[in-house]
Design an enzyme around this catalytic site. Structure first.
Site, mmCIF file in Angstrom:
data_model
loop_
_atom_site.group_PDB
_atom_site.id
_atom_site.type_symbol
_atom_site.label_atom_id
_atom_site.label_comp_id
_atom_site.label_asym_id
_atom_site.label_seq_id
_atom_site.Cartn_x
_atom_site.Cartn_y
_atom_site.Cartn_z
ATOM 1 N N HIS A 118 25.631 33.557 2.846
ATOM 2 C CA HIS A 118 27.040 33.703 3.229
ATOM 3 C C HIS A 118 27.632 34.933 2.534
ATOM 4 O O HIS A 118 27.427 35.138 1.339
ATOM 5 C CB HIS A 118 27.825 32.444 2.823
ATOM 6 C CG HIS A 118 29.246 32.493 3.272
ATOM 7 N ND1 HIS A 118 29.612 32.305 4.588
ATOM 8 C CD2 HIS A 118 30.391 32.748 2.594
ATOM 9 C CE1 HIS A 118 30.923 32.438 4.699
ATOM 10 N NE2 HIS A 118 31.419 32.707 3.506
ATOM 11 N N ASN A 137 21.419 28.592 3.536
ATOM 12 C CA ASN A 137 22.255 29.510 4.294
ATOM 13 C C ASN A 137 22.687 30.658 3.390
ATOM 14 O O ASN A 137 22.959 30.453 2.204
ATOM 15 C CB ASN A 137 23.507 28.759 4.780
ATOM 16 C CG ASN A 137 24.444 29.633 5.597
ATOM 17 O OD1 ASN A 137 24.012 30.474 6.366
ATOM 18 N ND2 ASN A 137 25.746 29.416 5.426
ATOM 19 N N SER A 142 26.563 34.718 -1.418
ATOM 20 C CA SER A 142 26.063 33.437 -1.923
ATOM 21 C C SER A 142 24.911 32.938 -1.055
ATOM 22 O O SER A 142 24.883 33.191 0.146
ATOM 23 C CB SER A 142 27.164 32.365 -1.876
ATOM 24 O OG SER A 142 28.334 32.792 -2.536
ATOM 25 N N ASP A 185 30.078 25.625 4.685
ATOM 26 C CA ASP A 185 29.700 26.433 3.515
ATOM 27 C C ASP A 185 30.076 25.746 2.198
ATOM 28 O O ASP A 185 30.501 26.406 1.241
ATOM 29 C CB ASP A 185 30.342 27.833 3.602
ATOM 30 C CG ASP A 185 29.872 28.589 4.833
ATOM 31 O OD1 ASP A 185 28.683 28.502 5.152
ATOM 32 O OD2 ASP A 185 30.700 29.260 5.476
HETATM 33 C C1 GAR Z 1 25.298 38.059 6.967
HETATM 34 O O1 GAR Z 1 26.223 38.756 6.183
HETATM 35 C C2 GAR Z 1 25.452 36.567 6.770
HETATM 36 O O2 GAR Z 1 25.811 36.199 5.496
HETATM 37 C C3 GAR Z 1 26.580 36.269 7.727
HETATM 38 O O3 GAR Z 1 26.251 37.003 8.864
HETATM 39 C C4 GAR Z 1 25.610 38.214 8.450
HETATM 40 C C5 GAR Z 1 24.368 38.393 9.270
HETATM 41 O O4 GAR Z 1 23.847 39.668 9.114
HETATM 42 N N1 GAR Z 1 26.687 34.864 7.964
HETATM 43 C C6 GAR Z 1 27.838 34.237 8.027
HETATM 44 O O5 GAR Z 1 28.917 34.792 7.980
HETATM 45 C C7 GAR Z 1 27.734 32.736 8.223
HETATM 46 N N2 GAR Z 1 28.987 32.120 7.975
HETATM 47 P P1 GAR Z 1 22.393 40.023 9.640
HETATM 48 O O6 GAR Z 1 22.254 39.458 11.048
HETATM 49 O O7 GAR Z 1 22.358 41.514 9.641
HETATM 50 O O8 GAR Z 1 21.404 39.423 8.684
#
Ligand code: GAR
Length: 197
Positions: free
Chosen positions: A108, A106, A135, A144
């Site tokens: 984060h 994942n 991360s 997480d």
């Molecule tokens: C990313 O920043 C990812 O880390 C976060 O959602 C965003 C997705 O962006 N995920 C979380 O917060 C999970 N807890 P994207 O759709 O543009 O790749």
């Protein structure tokens, strides 16, 4: 060649980075399918690269367990070596984690264990910290809380809001994710070992 299934919920900018990396014949991983818990905007990136998509809408199932079972069945159809949660905004049920781990990672938008959960960027802003981060972790059954595979610090700048900070974090996340998948593919990172350390 490492076969990846990438799961998303939103715009898929990190997915896009993986698709672009995997487009290079030298990169030792390929995205074989992209899944989501909804009709995600990020499917457009998969379509651009000719990668199949599937959606398992949470609202179509009686409970989280039934939804998770279908998600697992869809993922397994593609026989992936690694499943990447890339902005997948739902908790994966324990039996799905157990079925896929440790080949389940994942990304984060915080320097874990700081600011876990669905609002890592908002929580960092609210806390008034001077730096946060990004991360990549192995998924376990906590929020997480799995082993950290890669992370980098990112400063919070004066005037940053959630959107501006998240945009800068995503630039770093993309690099970390592409590098981490490369490291897993070439054996520099051993997921079994990371998960038992
Ligand atoms: C990313 O920043 C990812 O880390 C976060 O959602 C965003 C997705 O962006 N995920 C979380 O917060 C999970 N807890 P994207 O759709 O543009 O790749």
């Amino acid at each position: 060649m490492l076969k990846l299934v990438v799961l998303i919920s939103g715009g898929g900018s990190n997915l896009r980075a993986l698709l672009e990396a995997a487009h290079d014949a030298e990169y030792p991983a390929r995205v074989v399918a992209v899944g989501a818990d909804r009709d995600a905007d990020g499917f457009q990136h998969a379509e651009h690269f000719g990668v199949p998509t599937f959606s398992v809408p949470f609202s179509s199932f009686a409970d989280r367990g039934a939804w998770g079972d279908e998600l697992l069945a869809q993922v397994r159809q593609w026989e992936p070596d690694l499943v990447v949660l890339s902005g997948f905004m739902r908790l994966v049920p324990p039996r799905v984690v157990e079925a896929l781990a440790p080949q389940l990672i994942n990304t984060h938008p915080a320097y874990l264990p700081e600011f876990p959960g669905a609002h890592g960027v908002r929580d960092a802003i609210a806390a008034g910290v001077e730096q946060t981060g990004a991360s990549v972790i192995v998924v376990d059954n906590g929020v997480d809380s799995g082993p950290i595979l890669a992370q980098r610090r990112i400063p919070v700048l004066p005037g940053d809001d959630e959107s501006s900070l998240h945009d800068r974090i995503k630039l770093v996340e993309r690099e970390l994710l592409v590098q981490t998948v490369l490291d897993i593919a070439n054996g520099t990172i051993d997921l079994e070992q990371e998960s038992t350390a």
